[in-house]
Design a protein around this motif. Structure first.
Motif, short mmCIF file in Angstrom:
data_model
loop_
_atom_site.label_atom_id
_atom_site.label_comp_id
_atom_site.label_asym_id
_atom_site.label_seq_id
_atom_site.Cartn_x
_atom_site.Cartn_y
_atom_site.Cartn_z
N VAL A 147 55.90 97.08 -7.24
CA VAL A 147 55.94 96.57 -8.66
C VAL A 147 57.06 97.03 -9.41
O VAL A 147 57.20 98.35 -9.18
N VAL A 148 57.94 96.26 -9.96
CA VAL A 148 59.18 96.57 -10.44
C VAL A 148 58.87 96.21 -12.19
O VAL A 148 58.59 95.10 -12.45
N VAL A 149 58.74 97.13 -13.06
CA VAL A 149 58.68 97.25 -14.45
C VAL A 149 59.84 97.33 -15.12
O VAL A 149 60.26 98.52 -15.26
N HIS A 150 60.29 96.40 -16.08
CA HIS A 150 61.58 96.70 -16.77
C HIS A 150 61.46 96.09 -18.07
O HIS A 150 61.40 94.75 -18.06
N GLY A 151 61.17 96.86 -19.12
CA GLY A 151 60.98 96.34 -20.38
C GLY A 151 59.80 95.49 -20.48
O GLY A 151 58.82 95.94 -20.01
N GLY A 152 59.58 94.19 -20.72
CA GLY A 152 58.43 93.43 -20.77
C GLY A 152 58.18 92.77 -19.41
O GLY A 152 57.40 91.87 -19.18
N GLU A 153 59.21 92.78 -18.49
CA GLU A 153 59.06 92.02 -17.38
C GLU A 153 58.47 92.87 -16.12
O GLU A 153 59.05 94.21 -16.29
N GLN A 154 57.73 92.10 -15.63
CA GLN A 154 57.03 92.78 -14.51
C GLN A 154 56.95 91.95 -13.09
O GLN A 154 56.69 90.83 -13.40
N ASP A 203 63.98 105.76 -13.45
CA ASP A 203 65.12 106.44 -13.91
C ASP A 203 65.07 106.30 -15.57
O ASP A 203 66.20 106.62 -16.25
N GLY A 204 64.05 106.28 -16.08
CA GLY A 204 63.93 106.29 -17.41
C GLY A 204 64.28 104.94 -18.01
O GLY A 204 63.95 104.56 -19.30
N ASP A 205 64.47 103.82 -17.38
CA ASP A 205 64.71 102.59 -17.93
C ASP A 205 63.94 101.63 -17.23
O ASP A 205 63.35 100.67 -17.74
N THR A 206 63.73 101.81 -15.92
CA THR A 206 62.73 100.84 -15.00
C THR A 206 61.82 101.56 -14.12
O THR A 206 62.21 102.88 -13.80
N THR A 207 60.95 101.02 -13.99
CA THR A 207 59.76 101.94 -13.10
C THR A 207 59.53 101.13 -11.83
O THR A 207 59.40 100.06 -11.89
N TRP A 208 59.53 101.65 -10.76
CA TRP A 208 59.10 100.89 -9.39
C TRP A 208 58.08 101.75 -9.00
O TRP A 208 57.90 102.99 -8.91
N ALA A 209 57.02 101.16 -8.50
CA ALA A 209 55.51 101.54 -8.12
C ALA A 209 55.55 100.91 -6.82
O ALA A 209 55.50 99.62 -6.50
N PHE A 210 54.91 101.51 -5.60
CA PHE A 210 54.65 101.07 -4.23
C PHE A 210 53.32 101.40 -3.93
O PHE A 210 52.83 102.42 -4.26
N ARG A 211 52.58 100.45 -3.24
CA ARG A 211 51.37 100.59 -2.55
C ARG A 211 51.46 100.28 -1.08
O ARG A 211 51.92 99.26 -0.68
N TYR A 212 51.26 101.37 -0.19
CA TYR A 212 51.44 100.91 0.85
C TYR A 212 50.62 102.06 2.12
O TYR A 212 50.33 103.07 1.59
N SER A 213 50.14 101.72 3.15
CA SER A 213 49.73 102.74 4.27
C SER A 213 49.82 102.05 5.45
O SER A 213 50.00 101.08 5.73
N SER A 214 50.19 103.23 6.43
CA SER A 214 50.18 102.56 7.92
C SER A 214 49.17 101.84 8.40
O SER A 214 49.36 100.87 9.15
N GLU A 215 47.79 102.11 7.78
CA GLU A 215 46.82 101.50 8.48
C GLU A 215 46.31 100.33 7.81
O GLU A 215 45.52 99.59 8.09
#
Length: 281
Positions: free
Chosen positions: A259-266, A191-203
């Motif tokens: 993974v949630v990245v907000h400022g220097g917090e991860q 949203d320009g303030d926090t980044t959410w990244a996901f790693r997943y697969s059905s297999e």
């Protein structure tokens, strides 16, 4: 498949991410080290947050290594939060409306992976998109429909829950159509303030994803590395594959993780798909 990066931290020129690293995203467009395909030449896109209320986006169907406009833009545009994506199509057309990142208001979204046998499930999934959002879908990719499913399930309120419900619906729909492994994904949204990244697969064998190590620690380990001294301590990167070979600079994101990245917090959280309540009644 595709390759992407999500950057936040000190304002940098786009070229510092897209061209200068040893294994830059433009280099990956020609010779990816860890992708499902070596070449990712079916277009690209960049999204960045400037002074306006919504992020800017630039899309092209040219291969990233060949586009003069990208080279020109990258040498001048500066931002502190940047999404970039190079595309290898899984079957949909090479056109600008199919290039990532996709945008909705202040939100950006990009995806590496596939909704398996997408033509079989496309209609059922499209029917689950909130009617007011459906007209915004401009292209024909599974990735853009995935984005609008997440928006329909409340991405702007709770991204982790919304993506979990979107994936839950995709898996349930796919399996009802006889598809054993309905989804393969790494996804980034912001949203320009926090980044959410996901790693997943059905297999359980997901595409590669890495995050950068703490910049202050790297600066201590490599006191003579000039780039590390130009970046603030809160600088963070999430990438499909490492941008360089600096020892200790990159850590693999575990499978089935957000993974949630907000400022220097991860922070990292387990990721588990959830079937939306409306889909169970």
């Amino acid at each position: 498949m595709c390759r992407w990066l999500a950057y936040s931290g000190s304002p940098v020129r786009l070229e510092d991410l897209l061209y200068k690293p040893t294994n830059s995203l433009v280099m990956q467009s020609k010779r990816s080290r860890m992708g499902a395909e070596t070449t990712n030449g079916d277009g690209f896109g960049v999204g960045w947050y400037g002074n306006g209320p919504i992020p800017g986006v630039f899309h092209s169907t040219e291969p990233a290594w060949h586009d003069r406009n990208l080279r020109e833009l990258a040498g001048h545009a500066v931002a502190g939060r940047i999404f970039a994506h190079i595309r290898a199509t899984t079957g949909t057309a090479v056109q600008q409306t199919n290039c990532h990142p996709f945008r909705h208001g202040r939100w950006l979204w990009m995806h590496n992976g596939v909704l398996t046998d997408f033509p079989k499930v496309k209609r059922d999934l499209a029917m689950a998109v909130e009617p007011s959002l459906y007209p915004e879908i401009e292209g024909s990719t599974d990735s853009e429909l995935f984005f609008h499913l997440a928006l329909s399930f409340g991405l702007e309120r709770d991204p982790r829950a919304a993506v979990a419900q979107a994936v839950g619906l995709i898996e349930d729909t796919g399996r009802r159509h006889g598809i054993d492994y309905p989804i393969q994904m790494t996804v980034a949204t912001t949203d320009g303030d926090t980044t959410w990244a996901f790693r997943y697969s059905s297999e359980g064998n997901s595409r590669s994803l890495f995050h950068s190590s703490d910049i202050a620690t790297l600066r201590h380990q490599y006191p003579d590395h000039p780039l590390l001294h130009e970046l603030s301590d809160d600088t963070r990167l999430v990438v499909s594959e490492p941008l360089g070979d600096l020892r200790g600079a990159w850590r693999e994101v575990p499978d089935a993780t957000c993974v949630v990245v907000h400022g220097g917090e991860q922070e990292m959280y387990p990721f588990t798909p959830e079937l939306p309540v409306a889909a169970t009644v």
